[in-house]
Design a protein around this motif. Structure first.
Motif, PDB file in Angstrom:
ATOM      1  N   GLY A   1       6.764  -6.486   5.609  1.00 30.69           N
ATOM      2  CA  GLY A   1       6.154  -5.242   5.031  1.00 30.69           C
ATOM      3  C   GLY A   1       5.074  -4.596   4.367  1.00 30.69           C
ATOM      4  N   TYR A   2       4.603  -6.223   3.459  1.00 31.30           N
ATOM      5  CA  TYR A   2       3.323  -6.900   3.075  1.00 31.30           C
ATOM      6  C   TYR A   2       2.145  -6.111   4.621  1.00 31.30           C
ATOM      7  CZ  TYR A   2       5.712  -6.012  -1.345  1.00 31.30           C
ATOM      8  OH  TYR A   2       6.642  -6.186  -2.544  1.00 31.30           O
ATOM      9  N   PRO A   3       0.880  -6.075   4.106  1.00 32.95           N
ATOM     10  CA  PRO A   3      -0.043  -6.660   3.993  1.00 32.95           C
ATOM     11  C   PRO A   3      -0.442  -7.204   4.594  1.00 32.95           C
ATOM     12  CG  PRO A   3      -1.039  -4.680   2.273  1.00 32.95           C
ATOM     13  CD  PRO A   3       1.070  -5.292   2.550  1.00 32.95           C
ATOM     14  N   LEU A   4      -1.036  -7.890   6.234  1.00 36.00           N
ATOM     15  CA  LEU A   4      -1.382  -9.143   6.621  1.00 36.00           C
ATOM     16  C   LEU A   4      -2.544  -9.683   7.079  1.00 36.00           C
ATOM     17  CD1 LEU A   4       0.889  -8.420   9.759  1.00 36.00           C
ATOM     18  CD2 LEU A   4       1.385 -10.284   7.727  1.00 36.00           C
ATOM     19  N   VAL A   5      -3.184  -8.316   5.808  1.00 40.10           N
ATOM     20  CA  VAL A   5      -4.566  -8.579   5.572  1.00 40.10           C
ATOM     21  C   VAL A   5      -4.679  -8.096   4.199  1.00 40.10           C
ATOM     22  CG1 VAL A   5      -6.787  -7.687   5.751  1.00 40.10           C
ATOM     23  CG2 VAL A   5      -5.194  -8.400   7.790  1.00 40.10           C
ATOM     24  N   SER A   6      -5.656  -9.731   2.967  1.00 45.50           N
ATOM     25  CA  SER A   6      -6.229  -9.016   1.913  1.00 45.50           C
ATOM     26  C   SER A   6      -7.379  -8.623   1.655  1.00 45.50           C
ATOM     27  CB  SER A   6      -5.546 -10.423   0.597  1.00 45.50           C
ATOM     28  OG  SER A   6      -4.309 -10.960   0.902  1.00 45.50           O
ATOM     29  N   ALA A   7      -7.715  -8.069   0.907  1.00 46.65           N
ATOM     30  CA  ALA A   7      -9.168  -8.039   0.501  1.00 46.65           C
ATOM     31  C   ALA A   7      -9.471  -8.561  -0.481  1.00 46.65           C
ATOM     32  CB  ALA A   7      -9.512  -5.895  -0.112  1.00 46.65           C
ATOM     33  N   GLN A   8     -10.798  -9.578  -0.336  1.00 47.16           N
ATOM     34  CA  GLN A   8     -11.015 -10.344  -1.589  1.00 47.16           C
ATOM     35  C   GLN A   8     -12.663 -10.063  -2.155  1.00 47.16           C
ATOM     36  OE1 GLN A   8     -11.082 -15.088  -0.786  1.00 47.16           O
ATOM     37  NE2 GLN A   8     -12.752 -15.221  -0.271  1.00 47.16           N
ATOM     38  N   PHE A   9     -12.275  -9.537  -2.728  1.00 45.59           N
ATOM     39  CA  PHE A   9     -12.999  -9.448  -4.182  1.00 45.59           C
ATOM     40  C   PHE A   9     -14.064 -10.256  -4.650  1.00 45.59           C
ATOM     41  CE2 PHE A   9     -10.324  -5.859  -3.207  1.00 45.59           C
ATOM     42  CZ  PHE A   9     -10.900  -5.004  -3.112  1.00 45.59           C
ATOM     43  N   ALA A  10     -15.670  -9.957  -4.586  1.00 41.29           N
ATOM     44  CA  ALA A  10     -16.239 -11.016  -5.797  1.00 41.29           C
ATOM     45  C   ALA A  10     -16.729 -10.469  -7.163  1.00 41.29           C
ATOM     46  CB  ALA A  10     -17.757 -11.134  -5.240  1.00 41.29           C
ATOM     47  N   VAL A  11     -15.958 -10.382  -8.162  1.00 42.27           N
ATOM     48  CA  VAL A  11     -15.617  -9.931  -9.405  1.00 42.27           C
ATOM     49  C   VAL A  11     -16.380 -10.685  -9.970  1.00 42.27           C
ATOM     50  CG1 VAL A  11     -14.580  -8.907 -10.597  1.00 42.27           C
ATOM     51  CG2 VAL A  11     -13.324  -9.605  -9.051  1.00 42.27           C
ATOM     52  N   ALA A  12     -17.843  -9.655 -10.121  1.00 45.18           N
ATOM     53  CA  ALA A  12     -18.562 -10.689 -11.099  1.00 45.18           C
ATOM     54  C   ALA A  12     -19.008 -10.123 -12.409  1.00 45.18           C
ATOM     55  CB  ALA A  12     -19.969  -9.758 -10.953  1.00 45.18           C
ATOM     56  N   GLY A  13     -17.498 -10.065 -13.962  1.00 47.45           N
ATOM     57  CA  GLY A  13     -17.472 -10.083 -15.149  1.00 47.45           C
ATOM     58  C   GLY A  13     -18.041  -8.923 -15.113  1.00 47.45           C
TER      59      GLY A  13
ATOM     60  N   ARG B   1       5.801  -0.994  -0.666  1.00 51.22           N
ATOM     61  CA  ARG B   1       6.674   0.813  -0.480  1.00 51.22           C
ATOM     62  C   ARG B   1       4.914   0.298  -0.920  1.00 51.22           C
ATOM     63  NH1 ARG B   1      11.162   4.329  -1.266  1.00 51.22           N
ATOM     64  NH2 ARG B   1       9.753   5.920  -1.158  1.00 51.22           N
ATOM     65  N   GLN B   2       4.106   1.289  -0.346  1.00 52.12           N
ATOM     66  CA  GLN B   2       2.173   1.527  -0.015  1.00 52.12           C
ATOM     67  C   GLN B   2       2.519   2.876  -1.117  1.00 52.12           C
ATOM     68  OE1 GLN B   2       4.400   1.840   2.826  1.00 52.12           O
ATOM     69  NE2 GLN B   2       2.918   3.559   3.569  1.00 52.12           N
ATOM     70  N   GLY B   3       1.779   2.908  -2.191  1.00 50.81           N
ATOM     71  CA  GLY B   3       1.028   3.837  -2.465  1.00 50.81           C
ATOM     72  C   GLY B   3       1.319   5.529  -2.390  1.00 50.81           C
ATOM     73  N   GLU B   4       2.097   6.149  -3.370  1.00 47.76           N
ATOM     74  CA  GLU B   4       2.105   7.378  -2.445  1.00 47.76           C
ATOM     75  C   GLU B   4       1.507   8.269  -3.799  1.00 47.76           C
ATOM     76  OE1 GLU B   4       6.036   9.130  -1.027  1.00 47.76           O
ATOM     77  OE2 GLU B   4       6.294   6.703  -0.209  1.00 47.76           O
ATOM     78  N   GLY B   5       0.849   7.913  -4.973  1.00 46.60           N
ATOM     79  CA  GLY B   5       0.347   8.484  -5.704  1.00 46.60           C
ATOM     80  C   GLY B   5      -0.886   8.906  -5.992  1.00 46.60           C
ATOM     81  N   ASN B   6      -1.667   9.055  -6.350  1.00 53.76           N
ATOM     82  CA  ASN B   6      -3.036  10.167  -6.563  1.00 53.76           C
ATOM     83  C   ASN B   6      -3.947   8.871  -7.802  1.00 53.76           C
ATOM     84  OD1 ASN B   6      -3.242  11.741  -8.578  1.00 53.76           O
ATOM     85  ND2 ASN B   6      -2.009  12.874  -7.678  1.00 53.76           N
ATOM     86  N   SER B   7      -5.099   9.409  -7.498  1.00 52.30           N
ATOM     87  CA  SER B   7      -6.476   8.924  -8.906  1.00 52.30           C
ATOM     88  C   SER B   7      -6.902   9.790  -9.560  1.00 52.30           C
ATOM     89  CB  SER B   7      -7.212   8.337  -8.195  1.00 52.30           C
ATOM     90  OG  SER B   7      -8.058   9.323  -6.994  1.00 52.30           O
ATOM     91  N   GLY B   8      -5.813  11.415  -9.577  1.00 51.26           N
ATOM     92  CA  GLY B   8      -5.989  12.267 -10.583  1.00 51.26           C
ATOM     93  C   GLY B   8      -7.085  13.422  -9.651  1.00 51.26           C
TER      94      GLY B   8
END
Length: 274
Positions: free
Chosen positions: A130-142, A235-242
Motif C-alpha cells: 500500500g505504500y507509494p511506489l514513487v518517492s519525491a526527491q527534495f533538494a533541501v538547501a538549509g 494509510r494516506q493522510g486524511e487531515g488538513n493543513s488548517g
C-alpha cells in the motif's frame, strides 16, 4: 460522557461537542470540461485537491454552540482553524500531500519555499503493502526558517506518533517541533526502516523539512492518541493543513426551555496555500 472533538486556533484550542454522525468530508479539485466545435470533448483538472467539510453539531447546550460560534466571531483570533476529526485521528492526521510527497512533484504545495524547484520522482520497490511506489526527491538547501510548516494540534494527555519513510542524505530530515518538549529530526536512511518519534503530551507539533542535502521522501504517517499505530500498514493522510469558515455558519435554536441549539458550518482547507 458526551464525545468531544478538539477544535480551535493556535491561540486557543478547546474541546467542543462531537458533530452529528454526518460529517461530510470531500476532496475538491479544480476541474473544467467542455466541448470542441467538432463535437469532441475535453476535461482538464488539477492533480491535487483540498479538503472541504460540512459539519453539523446538533442538539447541544447554548454554551457549546457559543464555543463554536466564537471562532467565527474572532473571539480567539483570526488564525487558521484546526480540528482533529475522529476519522482522520485514527488513520493518518497529516494532509494528503505530506503523507504522499510524490504529489508535490506535480501541483500539490511544495514542502520547500516558494520559488524552489519541485522534487523529482524516484521509483522505489519493496516498501510495505500500500505504500507509494514513487518517492519525491527534495533538494533541501538549509532554508529551515522559510520551509513551509504544518501544525497538528494534540489534546492534553495525548501523544503524537510519527513515522517517516525515505532515504535522507547530508543533514536533511523532517524536523519535529513540539509546543512543549524537545525538537528532533527524523532522517531515515533505508526505505524499509522508517524513522519514528513519539512526542508525549506536546500540546501541538510543527513539522517541516530541515537541514541540507537530498531527501527522497516516500511517505509519512502520523496519529494522535495514547497508543502507537501499526507503522507497517500505510494509510494516506486524511487531515488538513488548517481551515477557514466557508460562508456563514448557521445557528438554530430548538428549545430555550431545554436549552438545545444546533450549528451547521462549512470549512475549506487553505493552510497549505497561504
Amino acid at each position: 460522557s458526551m464525545k468531544k472533538m478538539y477544535f480551535g486556533t493556535r491561540e486557543k484550542m478547546q474541546w467542543v461537542k462531537c458533530p452529528a454522525t454526518n460529517i461530510s468530508r470531500n476532496r475538491a479539485k479544480w476541474q473544467e470540461t467542455g466541448a470542441y466545435l467538432n463535437g469532441g470533448a475535453f476535461s482538464a483538472a488539477s492533480a491535487y485537491s483540498h479538503m472541504e467539510y460540512n459539519i453539523a453539531w446538533n442538539l447541544m447546550a447554548s454554551e457549546e454552540a457559543a464555543k463554536i460560534m466564537s471562532y467565527y466571531e474572532g473571539v480567539h483570533g483570526d488564525g487558521l482553524i484546526y480540528f482533529l476529526e475522529p476519522f482522520a485521528k485514527k488513520s493518518n492526521v497529516l494532509p494528503l500531500h505530506w503523507s504522499v510527497p510524490r504529489l508535490c512533484i506535480k501541483d500539490a504545495p511544495n514542502l520547500l519555499p516558494a520559488g524552489s524547484a519541485r522534487p523529482t520522482a524516484v521509483s522505489v520497490a519493496g516498501g510495505p503493502s500500500g505504500y507509494p511506489l514513487v518517492s519525491a526527491q527534495f533538494a533541501v538547501a538549509g532554508t529551515d526558517g522559510t520551509n513551509p510548516t504544518l501544525y497538528i494540534p494534540v489534546p492534553p494527555g495525548e501523544n503524537f506518533y510519527l513515522s517517516v519513510r525515505g532515504v535522507a542524505s547530508g543533514s536533511a530530515g523532517i524536523r519535529v517541533i513540539p509546543d512543549t518538549g524537545t525538537a528532533v529530526t527524523l532522517a531515515p536512511t533505508v526505505l524499509g526502516t522508517p524513522a519514528t518519534t513519539v512526542q508525549t503530551n506536546p500540546g501541538g507539533v510543527t513539522l517541516r523539512l530541515a537541514g541540507t542535502g537530498t531527501f527522497a521522501l516516500n511517505s509519512m504517517h502520523a496519529t494522535v492518541g495514547t497508543s502507537a499505530p501499526d507503522y507497517n500498514v500505510f494509510r494516506q493522510g486524511e487531515g488538513n493543513s488548517g481551515v477557514r469558515f466557508n460562508g456563514n455558519p448557521v445557528r438554530t435554536g430548538y428549545s430555550s426551555a431545554l436549552d438545545l441549539e444546533s450549528v451547521t458550518a462549512e470549512f475549506v482547507e487553505v493552510g497549505a496555500w497561504l
